[in-house]
Scaffold this motif. Structure first.
Motif, PDB file in Angstrom:
ATOM      1  N   ASN A   1      16.414   8.633   7.245  1.00 10.58           N
ATOM      2  CA  ASN A   1      17.567   8.375   6.382  1.00 10.58           C
ATOM      3  C   ASN A   1      17.083   7.983   4.985  1.00 10.58           C
ATOM      4  N   ALA A   2      17.952   8.076   4.020  1.00  7.92           N
ATOM      5  CA  ALA A   2      17.579   7.917   2.608  1.00  7.92           C
ATOM      6  C   ALA A   2      16.951   6.565   2.287  1.00  7.92           C
ATOM      7  N   GLY A   3      17.283   5.504   3.021  1.00  6.17           N
ATOM      8  CA  GLY A   3      16.760   4.176   2.730  1.00  6.17           C
ATOM      9  C   GLY A   3      15.549   3.768   3.553  1.00  6.17           C
ATOM     10  N   TYR A   4      15.016   4.694   4.350  1.00 13.82           N
ATOM     11  CA  TYR A   4      13.938   4.365   5.289  1.00 13.82           C
ATOM     12  C   TYR A   4      12.700   3.779   4.605  1.00 13.82           C
ATOM     13  N   ILE A   5      12.150   4.478   3.630  1.00 13.48           N
ATOM     14  CA  ILE A   5      10.926   4.021   2.955  1.00 13.48           C
ATOM     15  C   ILE A   5      11.204   2.737   2.187  1.00 13.48           C
ATOM     16  N   ASN A   6      12.355   2.642   1.559  1.00 11.95           N
ATOM     17  CA  ASN A   6      12.705   1.419   0.847  1.00 11.95           C
ATOM     18  C   ASN A   6      12.718   0.213   1.797  1.00 11.95           C
ATOM     19  N   ASN A   7      13.222   0.394   3.008  1.00 14.14           N
ATOM     20  CA  ASN A   7      13.231  -0.689   3.996  1.00 14.14           C
ATOM     21  C   ASN A   7      11.816  -1.111   4.381  1.00 14.14           C
ATOM     22  N   ILE A   8      10.903  -0.167   4.457  1.00 15.70           N
ATOM     23  CA  ILE A   8       9.509  -0.500   4.771  1.00 15.70           C
ATOM     24  C   ILE A   8       8.874  -1.224   3.578  1.00 15.70           C
ATOM     25  N   GLU A   9       9.070  -0.682   2.383  1.00 17.50           N
ATOM     26  CA  GLU A   9       8.459  -1.269   1.196  1.00 17.50           C
ATOM     27  C   GLU A   9       9.017  -2.650   0.874  1.00 17.50           C
ATOM     28  N   SER A  10      10.235  -2.932   1.281  1.00 12.71           N
ATOM     29  CA  SER A  10      10.826  -4.245   1.025  1.00 12.71           C
ATOM     30  C   SER A  10      10.539  -5.229   2.158  1.00 12.71           C
TER      31      SER A  10
ATOM     32  N   ARG B   1       0.844  -1.203   0.000  1.00 10.41           N
ATOM     33  CA  ARG B   1       0.000   0.000   0.000  1.00 10.41           C
ATOM     34  C   ARG B   1       0.880   1.255   0.000  1.00 10.41           C
ATOM     35  N   LEU B   2       1.915   1.249   0.813  1.00  6.61           N
ATOM     36  CA  LEU B   2       2.820   2.392   0.849  1.00  6.61           C
ATOM     37  C   LEU B   2       3.455   2.612  -0.519  1.00  6.61           C
ATOM     38  N   ALA B   3       3.937   1.548  -1.128  1.00  8.68           N
ATOM     39  CA  ALA B   3       4.578   1.672  -2.440  1.00  8.68           C
ATOM     40  C   ALA B   3       3.599   2.205  -3.483  1.00  8.68           C
ATOM     41  N   THR B   4       2.370   1.712  -3.448  1.00  5.26           N
ATOM     42  CA  THR B   4       1.353   2.157  -4.402  1.00  5.26           C
ATOM     43  C   THR B   4       1.045   3.642  -4.232  1.00  5.26           C
ATOM     44  N   LEU B   5       0.803   4.065  -3.001  1.00  4.37           N
ATOM     45  CA  LEU B   5       0.457   5.468  -2.752  1.00  4.37           C
ATOM     46  C   LEU B   5       1.633   6.391  -3.057  1.00  4.37           C
ATOM     47  N   ARG B   6       2.829   5.971  -2.712  1.00  2.48           N
ATOM     48  CA  ARG B   6       4.015   6.783  -2.997  1.00  2.48           C
ATOM     49  C   ARG B   6       4.211   6.936  -4.500  1.00  2.48           C
ATOM     50  N   THR B   7       4.053   5.842  -5.235  1.00  9.73           N
ATOM     51  CA  THR B   7       4.217   5.880  -6.694  1.00  9.73           C
ATOM     52  C   THR B   7       3.178   6.788  -7.335  1.00  9.73           C
ATOM     53  N   LYS B   8       1.931   6.700  -6.864  1.00  2.00           N
ATOM     54  CA  LYS B   8       0.878   7.564  -7.417  1.00  2.00           C
ATOM     55  C   LYS B   8       1.171   9.036  -7.137  1.00  2.00           C
ATOM     56  N   LYS B   9       1.861   9.310  -6.051  1.00  2.00           N
ATOM     57  CA  LYS B   9       2.241  10.696  -5.743  1.00  2.00           C
ATOM     58  C   LYS B   9       3.412  11.142  -6.619  1.00  2.00           C
ATOM     59  N   GLY B  10       4.110  10.185  -7.214  1.00  2.00           N
ATOM     60  CA  GLY B  10       5.192  10.513  -8.137  1.00  2.00           C
ATOM     61  C   GLY B  10       6.500  10.889  -7.475  1.00  2.00           C
ATOM     62  N   VAL B  11       6.773  10.290  -6.309  1.00  2.00           N
ATOM     63  CA  VAL B  11       8.027  10.574  -5.614  1.00  2.00           C
ATOM     64  C   VAL B  11       8.810   9.286  -5.406  1.00  2.00           C
ATOM     65  N   SER B  12      10.109   9.418  -5.336  1.00  2.00           N
ATOM     66  CA  SER B  12      10.965   8.254  -5.089  1.00  2.00           C
ATOM     67  C   SER B  12      10.936   7.914  -3.604  1.00  2.00           C
ATOM     68  N   ALA B  13      11.310   6.678  -3.300  1.00  2.00           N
ATOM     69  CA  ALA B  13      11.392   6.252  -1.901  1.00  2.00           C
ATOM     70  C   ALA B  13      12.416   7.109  -1.156  1.00  2.00           C
ATOM     71  N   ARG B  14      13.515   7.415  -1.815  1.00  2.00           N
ATOM     72  CA  ARG B  14      14.561   8.236  -1.198  1.00  2.00           C
ATOM     73  C   ARG B  14      14.032   9.631  -0.886  1.00  2.00           C
ATOM     74  N   GLU B  15      13.368  10.241  -1.863  1.00  2.00           N
ATOM     75  CA  GLU B  15      12.823  11.591  -1.675  1.00  2.00           C
ATOM     76  C   GLU B  15      11.815  11.618  -0.526  1.00  2.00           C
ATOM     77  N   MET B  16      10.963  10.609  -0.467  1.00  2.00           N
ATOM     78  CA  MET B  16       9.973  10.556   0.603  1.00  2.00           C
ATOM     79  C   MET B  16      10.658  10.369   1.953  1.00  2.00           C
ATOM     80  N   SER B  17      11.636   9.483   2.015  1.00  2.00           N
ATOM     81  CA  SER B  17      12.368   9.252   3.262  1.00  2.00           C
ATOM     82  C   SER B  17      12.944  10.542   3.807  1.00  2.00           C
ATOM     83  N   LEU B  18      13.634  11.277   2.954  1.00  2.00           N
ATOM     84  CA  LEU B  18      14.268  12.525   3.381  1.00  2.00           C
ATOM     85  C   LEU B  18      13.235  13.581   3.752  1.00  2.00           C
ATOM     86  N   SER B  19      12.107  13.602   3.032  1.00  2.00           N
ATOM     87  CA  SER B  19      11.063  14.592   3.299  1.00  2.00           C
ATOM     88  C   SER B  19      10.397  14.401   4.653  1.00  2.00           C
TER      89      SER B  19
END
Length: 104
Positions: free
Chosen positions: A31-40, A9-27
Motif C-alpha cells: 500500500n502507498a504508506g508502507y515504506i513511510n510506516n517503516i521509515e517512521s 538506512r532504508l530512508a537513506t538508500l531510498r533517497t539516494k535512489k531518488g524515489v519517494s516512499a510512496r513510489e517505492m511502496s507501490l513498486s
C-alpha cells in the motif's frame, strides 16, 4: 535501537535512489504508506518484503546492513570490475584510490 537504524538506512538508500516512499511502496506491491510506516518506526517488514526492498534498491541484504557504504550498488560494481584487472592495473587503481582517500 536496531529498528531505528533499519528505518534510517532504508530512508537513506531510498533517497539516494531518488524515489519517494510512496513510489517505492507501490513498486514492491504494498500500500502507498508502507515504506513511510517503516521509515517512521511504526512497522518492520517481513523477511519476504525485506527481500523485495533489497531487490528494488538493487542491493543484497548484506549490503543493506553495511552502513559504512552509502552507495553499496556502486561499490559492488566497482569491486566486480576490479576483479577483472591484471596486477599492474589493480596497483594503479589502488594508488589512485589511496590518493583520493587521503585528500579529504
Amino acid at each position: 535501537m536496531y529498528e531505528e537504524e533499519f528505518a534510517q538506512r532504508l530512508a537513506t538508500l531510498r533517497t539516494k535512489k531518488g524515489v519517494s516512499a510512496r513510489e517505492m511502496s507501490l513498486s514492491i506491491g504494498q500500500n502507498a504508506g508502507y515504506i513511510n510506516n517503516i521509515e517512521s518506526g511504526k512497522a518492520l517488514p517481513s523477511m519476504s518484503a525485506f527481500f523485495f526492498i533489497c531487490e528494488f534498491l538493487s542491493i543484497t541484504p548484506k549490503e543493506f546492513f553495511d552502513t559504512d557504504s552509502s552507495r553499496p550498488e556502486v561499490l559492488r560494481g566497482l569491486t566486480d570490475n576490479l576483479k577483472k584487472l591484471n596486477d599492474a592495473q589493480l596497483q594503479s587503481i589502488a594508488t589512485i584510490v589511496d590518493g583520493l582517500a587521503h585528500t579529504h
